[in-house]
Enzyme design. Structure first.
Site, PDB file in Angstrom:
ATOM      1  N   GLY A 134       0.077  -9.640   2.925  1.00 21.48           N
ATOM      2  CA  GLY A 134       0.801  -8.950   1.800  1.00 21.48           C
ATOM      3  C   GLY A 134       1.714  -7.920   2.464  1.00 21.48           C
ATOM      4  O   GLY A 134       1.809  -7.924   3.681  1.00 21.48           O
ATOM      5  N   GLY A 162       2.831  -4.213   3.457  1.00 24.03           N
ATOM      6  CA  GLY A 162       2.485  -3.107   3.244  1.00 24.03           C
ATOM      7  C   GLY A 162       3.686  -2.036   3.143  1.00 24.03           C
ATOM      8  O   GLY A 162       4.908  -2.453   3.027  1.00 24.03           O
ATOM      9  N   PHE A 179       4.931  -0.164   5.591  1.00 25.13           N
ATOM     10  CA  PHE A 179       5.709  -0.308   6.695  1.00 25.13           C
ATOM     11  C   PHE A 179       5.752  -1.465   7.397  1.00 25.13           C
ATOM     12  O   PHE A 179       6.535  -1.752   8.336  1.00 25.13           O
ATOM     13  CB  PHE A 179       5.286   1.013   7.587  1.00 25.13           C
ATOM     14  CG  PHE A 179       4.569   1.958   7.328  1.00 25.13           C
ATOM     15  CD1 PHE A 179       5.106   2.995   6.429  1.00 25.13           C
ATOM     16  CD2 PHE A 179       3.198   1.955   7.427  1.00 25.13           C
ATOM     17  CE1 PHE A 179       4.291   4.285   6.133  1.00 25.13           C
ATOM     18  CE2 PHE A 179       2.501   3.064   7.074  1.00 25.13           C
ATOM     19  CZ  PHE A 179       2.770   4.067   6.332  1.00 25.13           C
ATOM     20  N   ARG A 220       4.274  -5.905   7.528  1.00 27.25           N
ATOM     21  CA  ARG A 220       3.428  -6.993   7.119  1.00 27.25           C
ATOM     22  C   ARG A 220       2.001  -6.742   7.254  1.00 27.25           C
ATOM     23  O   ARG A 220       1.700  -6.326   8.496  1.00 27.25           O
ATOM     24  CB  ARG A 220       4.010  -8.380   7.187  1.00 27.25           C
ATOM     25  CG  ARG A 220       5.566  -8.599   7.056  1.00 27.25           C
ATOM     26  CD  ARG A 220       5.663  -9.912   7.325  1.00 27.25           C
ATOM     27  NE  ARG A 220       7.150 -10.194   7.005  1.00 27.25           N
ATOM     28  CZ  ARG A 220       8.153 -10.731   7.718  1.00 27.25           C
ATOM     29  NH1 ARG A 220       7.678 -11.402   8.869  1.00 27.25           N
ATOM     30  NH2 ARG A 220       9.443 -10.751   7.281  1.00 27.25           N
ATOM     31  N   CYS A 221       1.194  -7.338   6.531  1.00 27.49           N
ATOM     32  CA  CYS A 221      -0.317  -7.187   6.790  1.00 27.49           C
ATOM     33  C   CYS A 221      -0.917  -8.679   6.937  1.00 27.49           C
ATOM     34  O   CYS A 221      -0.490  -9.631   6.016  1.00 27.49           O
ATOM     35  CB  CYS A 221      -1.155  -6.443   5.688  1.00 27.49           C
ATOM     36  SG  CYS A 221      -0.287  -4.867   5.372  1.00 27.49           S
ATOM     37  N   LYS A 260      -2.437  -4.546  10.038  1.00 27.51           N
ATOM     38  CA  LYS A 260      -1.112  -3.958   9.681  1.00 27.51           C
ATOM     39  C   LYS A 260      -0.071  -4.001  10.753  1.00 27.51           C
ATOM     40  O   LYS A 260      -0.541  -3.425  12.097  1.00 27.51           O
ATOM     41  CB  LYS A 260      -1.423  -2.433   9.308  1.00 27.51           C
ATOM     42  CG  LYS A 260      -0.456  -2.130   8.068  1.00 27.51           C
ATOM     43  CD  LYS A 260      -0.808  -0.566   7.693  1.00 27.51           C
ATOM     44  CE  LYS A 260      -1.147  -0.324   6.541  1.00 27.51           C
ATOM     45  NZ  LYS A 260      -1.493   1.103   6.138  1.00 27.51           N
ATOM     46  N   ASP A 298      -2.699   9.591  -2.718  1.00 29.69           N
ATOM     47  CA  ASP A 298      -2.080   8.363  -3.270  1.00 29.69           C
ATOM     48  C   ASP A 298      -3.060   7.513  -3.598  1.00 29.69           C
ATOM     49  O   ASP A 298      -3.141   5.991  -3.452  1.00 29.69           O
ATOM     50  CB  ASP A 298      -1.257   7.372  -1.895  1.00 29.69           C
ATOM     51  CG  ASP A 298      -0.117   6.628  -2.541  1.00 29.69           C
ATOM     52  OD1 ASP A 298       0.144   6.718  -3.902  1.00 29.69           O
ATOM     53  OD2 ASP A 298       0.317   5.824  -1.801  1.00 29.69           O
TER      54      ASP A 298
HETATM   55  N1  9ZP Z   1      -4.181 -10.831  -2.261  1.00 34.87           N
HETATM   56  C1  9ZP Z   1      -3.377 -11.712  -3.223  1.00 34.87           C
HETATM   57  C2  9ZP Z   1      -3.905 -11.646  -4.570  1.00 34.87           C
HETATM   58  C3  9ZP Z   1      -2.704 -11.291  -4.242  1.00 34.87           C
HETATM   59  C4  9ZP Z   1      -4.846 -11.462  -1.237  1.00 34.87           C
HETATM   60  O1  9ZP Z   1      -5.054 -12.411  -1.056  1.00 34.87           O
HETATM   61  C5  9ZP Z   1      -5.535 -10.320  -0.503  1.00 34.87           C
HETATM   62  C6  9ZP Z   1      -6.475 -10.880   0.644  1.00 34.87           C
HETATM   63  C7  9ZP Z   1      -7.138 -10.007   1.308  1.00 34.87           C
HETATM   64  O2  9ZP Z   1      -8.091 -10.322   2.244  1.00 34.87           O
HETATM   65  C8  9ZP Z   1      -8.412 -12.035   2.609  1.00 34.87           C
HETATM   66  C9  9ZP Z   1      -6.681  -8.619   1.583  1.00 34.87           C
HETATM   67  C10 9ZP Z   1      -5.775  -8.101   0.599  1.00 34.87           C
HETATM   68  C11 9ZP Z   1      -5.032  -9.011  -0.166  1.00 34.87           C
HETATM   69  N2  9ZP Z   1      -7.357  -7.800   2.358  1.00 34.87           N
HETATM   70  C12 9ZP Z   1      -7.264  -6.816   2.850  1.00 34.87           C
HETATM   71  N3  9ZP Z   1      -6.160  -5.979   2.335  1.00 34.87           N
HETATM   72  C13 9ZP Z   1      -5.646  -5.012   2.887  1.00 34.87           C
HETATM   73  C14 9ZP Z   1      -6.795  -4.388   3.694  1.00 34.87           C
HETATM   74  C15 9ZP Z   1      -8.008  -4.776   3.845  1.00 34.87           C
HETATM   75  N4  9ZP Z   1      -8.261  -6.053   3.471  1.00 34.87           N
HETATM   76  N5  9ZP Z   1      -6.544  -2.907   4.012  1.00 34.87           N
HETATM   77  C16 9ZP Z   1      -7.062  -2.057   5.067  1.00 34.87           C
HETATM   78  N6  9ZP Z   1      -6.481  -0.899   5.040  1.00 34.87           N
HETATM   79  N7  9ZP Z   1      -5.438  -0.966   4.074  1.00 34.87           N
HETATM   80  C17 9ZP Z   1      -5.428  -2.046   3.537  1.00 34.87           C
HETATM   81  C18 9ZP Z   1      -4.409  -3.032   3.314  1.00 34.87           C
HETATM   82  C19 9ZP Z   1      -3.449  -2.914   4.718  1.00 34.87           C
HETATM   83  C20 9ZP Z   1      -4.061  -3.945   5.816  1.00 34.87           C
HETATM   84  N8  9ZP Z   1      -4.786  -4.333   2.596  1.00 34.87           N
HETATM   85  C21 9ZP Z   1      -3.672  -4.939   1.923  1.00 34.87           C
HETATM   86  C22 9ZP Z   1      -2.499  -4.249   1.286  1.00 34.87           C
HETATM   87  C23 9ZP Z   1      -1.408  -5.056   1.146  1.00 34.87           C
HETATM   88  C24 9ZP Z   1      -1.645  -6.080   1.825  1.00 34.87           C
HETATM   89  C25 9ZP Z   1      -2.894  -6.063   2.559  1.00 34.87           C
END
Ligand code: 9ZP
Length: 333
Positions: free
Chosen positions: A32, A34, A36, A38-39, A54, A148
């Site tokens: 997705g 983020g 700032f 892309r992740c 990130k 947040d």
């Molecule tokens: N989402 C779709 C249903 C909409 C996904 O498929 C999905 C899958 C993930 O893992 C396979 C996932 C997030 C969404 N995993 C994940 N996202 C994180 C994250 C850890 N794991 N974080 C750790 N710290 N902050 C978060 C953050 C940034 C890396 N995110 C998500 C926020 C938006 C995209 C990623």
């Protein structure tokens, strides 16, 4: 000429290298966008370990505000270690991107789950809320406020445990009498005192958590309006509807957490000791199918004891039911 929007930035290379440690990471699927950058899911090539990365274009880091936020997130998270706080495993720069290597939570966020489900049941909310309170008590205990808290920052692991992520806005709680004045966070979850620039302290996190509980139980935020001024008027007056489908205990907890007077809100220990959490059934674990459909709980004694033999192998208190009505065979994960 086509203007370059954030979405038009060139994607990072297929492989990312941490030149200090020599580690090589293979870029996987886009998780997705983020705040700032892309992740992506990434895999460390030699160990096969998975991370959420990130990737922040360096050009954006040059913007003071973003650079500061990223730096703060990095600095804070480096020292934090708790099972309900997302771990930051490391960071490095490669070809114009700063890469933050974060703990992967493979089931996405509670916002994703809510989107698929519409709303969550009270036992589920108790289950997630207990874990979030544990993580938040740790943060507050370290003198930090998150600022947040929202469902998209609550991330769910493979084993259905929830963790607090995105500490980019977290700050040291201001000493009494001196509170942070900046207006930041997600508009719909801003507490009245934050709107009035009286600063964000621990009770403002409790307010935001109350908004998240409300949203999870009803499927919509407590304060909604088409235009900001109206939204803020509603927040200031703590005017929100309490739908009749909520149990009296859930309503009481929400009303307490959404008290317009910060000092009147419960502490985190107060939330944990509230009848909503202490008196209802809380599952020990949740089955992964709870990401997509309503889990069925057999929470009441003596039925619970009678049906123990039928209980899900995960020990989560759910009864695995197959579409045909029979028992589902144990799945391996
Ligand atoms: N989402 C779709 C249903 C909409 C996904 O498929 C999905 C899958 C993930 O893992 C396979 C996932 C997030 C969404 N995993 C994940 N996202 C994180 C994250 C850890 N794991 N974080 C750790 N710290 N902050 C978060 C953050 C940034 C890396 N995110 C998500 C926020 C938006 C995209 C990623």
């Amino acid at each position: 000429m086509v203007p370059r929007s954030a979405g038009a930035e060139p994607p990072p290379a297929w492989y990312l290298r941490d030149w200090d440690s020599g580690a090589l990471y293979k870029r996987g699927r886009l998780l997705g966008e983020g705040t700032f950058g892309r992740c992506y899911q990434v895999t460390e090539v030699t160990s096969g370990r998975l991370y959420a990365a990130k990737l922040i274009p360096r050009a954006r880091l040059a913007t003071a505000a973003i650079g500061d936020r990223v730096e703060r997130e990095r600095e804070l998270q480096r020292h934090l270690r708790h099972r309900h706080i997302v771990r930051l495993h490391g960071h490095f720069t490669d070809r114009g991107h700063l890469c933050l290597l974060l703990e992967l939570c493979s089931r996405g966020s509670l916002a994703d789950i809510l989107r698929a489900r519409g709303r969550l049941t009270e036992p589920e909310v108790r289950y997630y809320l207990r874990q979030l309170l544990s993580g938040l008590r740790y943060l507050h205990g370290h003198g930090l406020v998150h600022r947040d808290l929202k469902l998209s920052n609550f991330l769910v692991t493979e084993r259905m445990r929830v963790k607090i992520g995105d500490l980019g806005l977290a700050r040291r709680a201001a000493p009494p009498g001196r509170r942070w004045g900046a207006l930041c966070g997600t508009p719909a979850y801003l507490a009245p005192e934050v709107l009035e620039r009286r600063g964000h302290a621990v009770p403002s996190d409790v307010w935001a958590l109350g908004c998240a509980v409300y949203t999870a139980l009803t499927g919509h935020a407590p304060f909604e309006a088409r235009h900001r001024p109206e939204l803020y008027r509603r927040i200031r007056g703590a005017r929100y509807p309490l739908p009749p489908q909520l149990s009296p205990r859930a309503r009481a907890l929400i009303a307490h957490m959404l008290d317009p007077e910060p000092a009147a809100r419960p502490s985190l220990a107060g939330v944990l000791g509230h009848p909503f959490l202490t008196q209802g059934f809380t599952p020990q674990a949740l089955p992964p199918r709870a990401c997509h459909s309503v889990p069925i709980f057999v929470g009441q004694e003596p039925l619970r004891r009678i049906l123990r033999g039928l209980r899900c192998w995960r020990g989560c208190g759910c009864v695995p039911v197959t579409p045909g009505g029979g028992r589902a065979p144990p799945q391996s994960t």
